[in-house]
Design an enzyme around this catalytic site. Structure first.
Site, PDB file in Angstrom:
ATOM      1  N   CYS B  87       0.939  -1.155   0.150  1.00 56.29           N
ATOM      2  CA  CYS B  87       0.022  -0.048  -0.105  1.00 56.29           C
ATOM      3  C   CYS B  87       0.860   1.306  -0.058  1.00 56.29           C
ATOM      4  O   CYS B  87       1.523   1.568  -0.982  1.00 56.29           O
ATOM      5  CB  CYS B  87      -0.986  -0.088   1.213  1.00 56.29           C
ATOM      6  SG  CYS B  87      -2.357   1.307   0.965  1.00 56.29           S
ATOM      7  N   HIS B 196      -3.347  -5.707   0.982  1.00 58.90           N
ATOM      8  CA  HIS B 196      -2.589  -6.060   2.311  1.00 58.90           C
ATOM      9  C   HIS B 196      -2.726  -7.460   2.771  1.00 58.90           C
ATOM     10  O   HIS B 196      -3.533  -7.815   3.434  1.00 58.90           O
ATOM     11  CB  HIS B 196      -3.386  -4.844   3.401  1.00 58.90           C
ATOM     12  CG  HIS B 196      -3.489  -3.546   3.199  1.00 58.90           C
ATOM     13  ND1 HIS B 196      -2.273  -3.063   3.967  1.00 58.90           N
ATOM     14  CD2 HIS B 196      -3.978  -2.753   2.402  1.00 58.90           C
ATOM     15  CE1 HIS B 196      -2.532  -1.805   3.791  1.00 58.90           C
ATOM     16  NE2 HIS B 196      -3.429  -1.660   2.755  1.00 58.90           N
ATOM     17  N   GLU B 198      -0.985  -8.656   4.722  1.00 60.56           N
ATOM     18  CA  GLU B 198      -0.768  -8.825   6.360  1.00 60.56           C
ATOM     19  C   GLU B 198      -2.104  -8.937   7.130  1.00 60.56           C
ATOM     20  O   GLU B 198      -1.879  -9.018   8.402  1.00 60.56           O
ATOM     21  CB  GLU B 198       0.245  -7.691   6.894  1.00 60.56           C
ATOM     22  CG  GLU B 198      -0.448  -6.669   7.246  1.00 60.56           C
ATOM     23  CD  GLU B 198      -0.418  -5.460   5.743  1.00 60.56           C
ATOM     24  OE1 GLU B 198      -0.366  -6.020   4.664  1.00 60.56           O
ATOM     25  OE2 GLU B 198      -0.953  -4.240   5.921  1.00 60.56           O
TER      26      GLU B 198
END
Lengths: 866, 226
Positions: B87, B196, B198
């Site tokens: 990002c 994302h 994560e």
């Protein structure tokens, strides 16, 4: 009221980078404004500042106290307190601190009930009167949460108004010593199709999102409600929650003679001057656009740095006290911190870092510039605090010292411009027992019951009503709004909108977590403010309970019209009484909140709107129960008692534009029972799904639970029950649960044992791809989804790429299901990935004859105080 | 000894702790790196996390690119250090010219957070070797300025050289050209991705655990090259 043109609505960033011109404009606008607009600025006095000495020698000088919102008797009291006329700066300070917004002068006499009726609690570490309530949730950890309104600024300037609403409540949480971990927002707008709603809603949503997203706080839930009563006065209520080690709890007292007062954070500008006295404490009229300079401008990046700097300062044990600066700026922070410790202060105003050097002392004191905190620091630790501030790139300035004089003394350019007892500002504001009167139209309104309205009769008519409600602005899919919010950041969001509650993991090791819900119903409160407030509380409580959490504490935002209107004051008093009684009955205390008066344009107040937030605790968030159907064949059971209660309902509003009658009965003992059964059942892994029944009744609950993972249901009602009532009644104290087949017997035994009304009404049907009520109607899920998801894009703009296929949508909202003990037939994850599990076994058995409307007795129907 | 993966914190980084958690769950040791500290502390790989570095007030990633730590990251990336920009980190990598193209305001002008399907197209990177080419994965996307743009020649070159790491499928959330969600440098050690990973490392908090593959991939890559 004309719409305010905005050129740079979504770009807070651009506005901040190029802030010099924007700020240059602000004072010009303030000074050029017409009478009401410049109420925050006292007239020019001639050479030099208006000092204490000058005030003493010019007792008869005329002062603009009326323009500043003070009454004759209030002004006289100020003169009495000081023994002279106030200086210009002092007058500004009293006008702010004694405003409705800061002093709670109209509400205080009623709000006392929250403390008086509060159930005993060993876990409440801080309560009403602090920046936010703090509740201990484990040996080492505590949670702090609070809701606050930012209604007026959000109408004047939707983006910044909403953004700074989020920023303000987050600083309250931070001031308690907590790391903020999430936000929620309860939003109310005028009619969805009104042109001004197109101006206000997108701005508010981008403001809430822009600030929270940049701050790195997940938005985990809230409300979006439309009603014409909010047309000239939208409600923006923001909630924030934070977590802290118990021993890091902070307080605001400026203790310790000789300690240093440090201002941390953004520079002080002219933004927001007069915000609380001008915006929050008066009613809107046609001049509202000229009040824009009274709205603060937010800088979430600065707030993020402020958060990290404060947390580092807390952990290193560097401060004695802390207070956030929000409404009323330095005036509030200085007087409240000094008053809380019973101390005085000497402050040199020349040291305040200013964005505009031309600011006058009363402007510096009144400025509501955002992203600032006031710290009280021992002299030996000042350097360490400044070093932390420097590391994070935040301004920190020592403004003065704590004294034992009992006087707040402020100098400017070498002269004393303020010398007052701080308690007279912070604690000794006026208190009014305002006249109250039941609205004269209430009896007629209550007599006009929705239960007598024409109802849909045939299956086709019911089908059409289900779809119409699913597509209505209040019940439709809110993705257009919520996908503008980051719900993932920090990585602990277990449930977020459109789930009934936001569920957040606090401890990654143990799974300890919290659930939060924020609910209100202005229509119910209009029909009966006492029970309306209880119903809001009951709904938030239930929303927390369905996730499996145990509700422990309450916050509230009380949104009402003008307290000077006796009928509004009556509504307020009734709502407070209802909420206080409700909390007592449920055994959970109100820990803090806020009151917002003057929510009216012209003579028409908004519906009284108490918005209630309930905090719940969960020992292991892995056991949380989501609201969407997740496994084919799960048995659907309706918990609680359904009565023919349609007054104030979404059905009456959507299909008849009707508001009348009395709201559903409140039975808080039944709510407690329901919550206890849900807690036990989730703990034992009996529940695949649990969904609160509220707006739109069972019909809407079925719609939402089906659409969540694209799994339909087959429902069958017994012949003797009126399917319309069962589908659309909004009786409280109910929930829909889906129980895996192997768990059914145990769960039903639990309900019977606890004497909770329950009825089997059908099964989750993965193969049908539809919501079907046997013998009445069948609606394919795609048709419902289309109805539900196209409403907001049609009103507020279709966002490219937003129109994914139903399957993609279903997959994208997929939620990894819990694994109670391995016997959930099919996990949600697989369900979505397999699109629709065509091969899944469909249960033919749709259950025993249902008698939900006539289920075991709860309590008698005369619960209300009326 | 477990691998050490650095996660940079800039002022305004928001997903740094999430990236650290993902590293930990993948079995490596997360190392916090500070924007003002040029020392990479001997880490085996670096992640530039999501957020709004320096408020993103000038242009996303434009200021972060000049931080002390980035000088070291740029140099180390040239020497083959695996670097993943997520990002805002992707934006920083573009600003730093470690990756081509730029991320601009979403086509529809709104911030958007949704669970997004991606198709992994290049597995010859340090961060995606554990996936299968063509594999579809579900991870969250959340950005206001995630619309990937580049001139046509660059796009053609990326396509031709297999440097498009992942594409959006079942809907493009931000208007990115050619549905591009992630790209890599020629060597394959530097990857920028807009969604994302994560946030998709635990069943409890993510839409899937597909994101874990990025972090386990780099560990396998490092193991193989150790």
């Amino acid at each position: 009221m004309t719409a305010t043109p905005r050129t740079n609505e979504t770009s807070a960033a651009a506005e901040r980078v190029d802030n010099a011109p924007a700020e240059a404009e602000a004072p010009a606008t303030v000074e050029a404004g017409s009478a009401p607009a410049d109420a925050g600025v006292a007239p020019y006095y001639g050479e030099g500042p208006d000092t204490v000495a000058r005030a003493a020698s010019t007792p008869d000088e005329e002062q603009p106290f009326l323009e500043l919102g003070l009454r004759d008797d209030e002004y006289a009291r100020i003169r009495q307190i000081l023994g002279r006329r106030p200086t210009q700066a002092e007058l500004a300070m009293y006008s702010i601190m004694w405003s409705e917004h800061c002093s709670y002068k109209s509400s205080k006499v009623h709000l006392r009930q929250f403390s008086e009726k509060a159930p005993k609690s060993d876990t409440m570490l801080a309560g009403i009167g602090e920046n936010a309530g703090v509740v201990q949730i484990s040996e080492k950890l505590a949670v702090t949460f609070k809701a606050e309104s930012h209604n007026h600024p959000s109408f004047v300037e939707p983006h910044q108004g909403a953004a700074t609403g989020v920023g303000g409540i987050v600083r309250d949480i931070l001031a308690m010593g907590a790391r903020p971990i999430a936000v929620m927002d309860s939003l109310r707008f005028g009619a969805a199709d009104h042109p001004d709603t197109k101006r206000v809603l997108p701005g508010v949503v981008s403001g809430v999102g822009g600030y929270g997203n940049c701050l790195g706080l997940p938005n985990v839930g809230g409300e979006v409600v439309f009603d014409p009563c909010y047309q000239g006065n939208p409600l923006v209520n923001a909630l924030s929650v934070g977590v802290l080690p118990v021993d890091r709890l902070q307080n605001k007292a400026a203790a310790g003679n000789g300690n240093v007062v440090i201002l941390l954070g953004a520079k002080t500008g002219r933004d927001g001057i007069g915000g609380v006295s001008v915006l929050a404490s008066a009613t809107f009229d046609a001049g509202s656009e000229t009040r824009r300079p009274s709205v603060q401008v937010g800088d979430p990046f600065m707030e993020k740095l402020l958060i990290e700097a404060c947390l580092e300062v807390y952990d290193a044990g560097l401060i004695v006290g802390i207070q956030d600066l929000g409404g009323a700026g330095l005036t509030c922070a200085l007087s409240e911190t000094a008053a809380a410790a019973g101390n005085g202060m000497e402050i040199n105003l020349d040291l305040v870092p200013l964005r505009e050097p031309s600011m006058e002392p009363h402007e510096v004191l009144a400025s509501e510039s955002q992203e600032r905190m006031l710290l009280i620091v021992e002299p030996a630790k000042v350097d360490a605090v400044l070093a932390v501030a420097q590391k994070w790139g935040v301004w920190a300035t020592a403004l003065g010292t704590v004294t034992d004089s009992g006087r707040l003394v402020i100098t400017w350019r070498g002269e004393t411009v303020v010398d007052v007892p701080p308690g007279s500002l912070a604690d000794d504001g006026p208190v009014y027992a305002r006249p109250m009167r039941e609205p004269s139209d209430l009896i007629l309104l209550q007599a006009d019951r929705a239960e007598t309205l024409p109802r849909p009769k045939t299956g086709d008519e019911l089908r059409e009503t289900v779809l119409r409600l699913a597509a209505s602005p209040n019940l439709c899919d809110k993705t257009w709004v919520t996908e503008q919010y980051d719900r993932y950041v920090l990585g602990n969001t277990v449930l977020a909108q459109p789930e009934d509650s936001g569920v957040i993991r606090i401890d990654e090791e143990s799974g300890l977590g919290i659930a939060l819900s924020l609910d209100g119903n202005g229509r119910f409160a209009r029909l009966d403010p006492y029970n309306g407030a209880k119903l809001a509380l009951a709904e938030a409580y239930r929303n927390v309970a369905v996730t499996g959490a145990t509700p422990v504490a309450v916050t509230d935002c009380l949104n009402f019209g003008s307290p000077e209107d006796p009928t509004v004051m009556w509504q307020f008093a009734e709502a407070v009484r209802g909420l206080a009684d409700g909390c007592q009955e449920l055994g959970i205390p109100v820990t803090g909140g806020n009151v917002s008066f003057y929510n009216q344009t012209g003579a028409a107040p908004i519906n009284p709107t108490p918005v209630v937030g309930v905090l719940g605790v969960m020992s292991d968030v892995a056991k949380r129960v989501p609201m969407g159907f997740s496994a084919d064949g799960d048995v659907l059971i309706l918990l609680g008692q359904t009565r023919a209660e349609l007054s104030g309902s979404e059905w009456a509003w959507v299909t008849h534009e009707h508001l009348g009658g009395t709201p559903p009965m409140v039975d808080l003992a039944a709510e407690r029972l329901l919550a206890s059964v849900l807690a036990t059942a989730s703990e034992q892994g009996h529940l695949g799904t649990a969904h609160d029944l509220s707006d739109g009744g069972l019909a809407q609950a079925l719609v939402e639970a089906s659409l969540r993972h694209n799994l339909g249901a087959t429902i069958s009602f017994p012949d003797e029950v009126d399917p319309f009532v069962l589908l659309f009644s909004e009786s409280a104290g109910r929930a829909l649960v889906a129980v895996p087949r192997g768990r059914e017997e145990a769960f039903l035994a639990l309900c019977t044992e606890r004497n909770l009304a329950h009825a089997r009404i059908g099964v989750v049907d993965g193969r049908s791809g539809a919501l079907e009520v046997t013998g009445q109607f069948r609606i394919p899920l795609n048709e419902i989804r289309e109805a539900s998801s196209s409403t907001l894009p049609a009103l507020f703009g279709n966002v490219a790429g937003a129109t994914g296929t139903a399957t993609a949508e279903a997959a994208s909202t997929d939620e990894a299901a819990q694994e109670p003990e391995g016997d959930v037939v099919q996990q949600a994850d697989q369900a979505a990935r397999a699109e629709v599990a065509a091969e899944a076994q469909v249960a033919a058995d749709t259950g025993e004859p249902v008698d939900a409307a006539d289920a075991p007795e709860g309590t008698s129907g005369d619960d209300a105080a009326r | 000894m477990s691998m050490r993966i650095g996660v940079v914190t800039f002022p305004g980084s928001l997903d740094d702790r999430d990236a650290q958690r993902a590293v930990r769950l993948a079995g490596a040791e997360p190392v916090a790196l500070w924007h003002a500290d040029a020392d990479l502390h001997g880490v085996d790989a670096v992640i530039l996390p999501g957020g709004f570095s320096y408020g993103d007030y000038l242009r996303c990633g434009a200021i972060a690119r000049f931080s002390a730590v980035m000088d070291s990251v740029i140099k180390a990336a040239g020497d083959g250090l695996p670097v993943l920009g997520i990002c805002n980190g992707f934006q920083i990598l573009c600003e730093a010219h470690l990756l081509p193209g730029a991320l601009t305001r979403n086509e529809h002008l709104h911030f958007r957070n949704r669970d997004q399907w991606l198709r992994v197209e290049s597995t010859s990177t340090a961060w995606t070797a554990g996936f299968q080419a063509g594999q579809e994965i579900l991870i969250p996307v959340k950005n206001g300025e995630g619309c990937y743009v580049a001139d046509r020649r660059t796009l053609d070159e990326l396509e031709g050289s297999g440097r498009i790491v992942a594409r959006y499928v079942r809907g493009n959330p931000n208007g990115s050209q050619r549905d591009i969600a992630a790209v890599r440098n020629e060597a394959g050690n530097v990857v920028g991705i807009m969604p994302h990973p994560e946030h998709a490392v635990e069943a409890l908090t993510g839409p899937s655990v597909d994101g874990l593959g990025f972090f386990t991939s780099v560990l396998a890559h490092l193991g193989a090259h150790a």
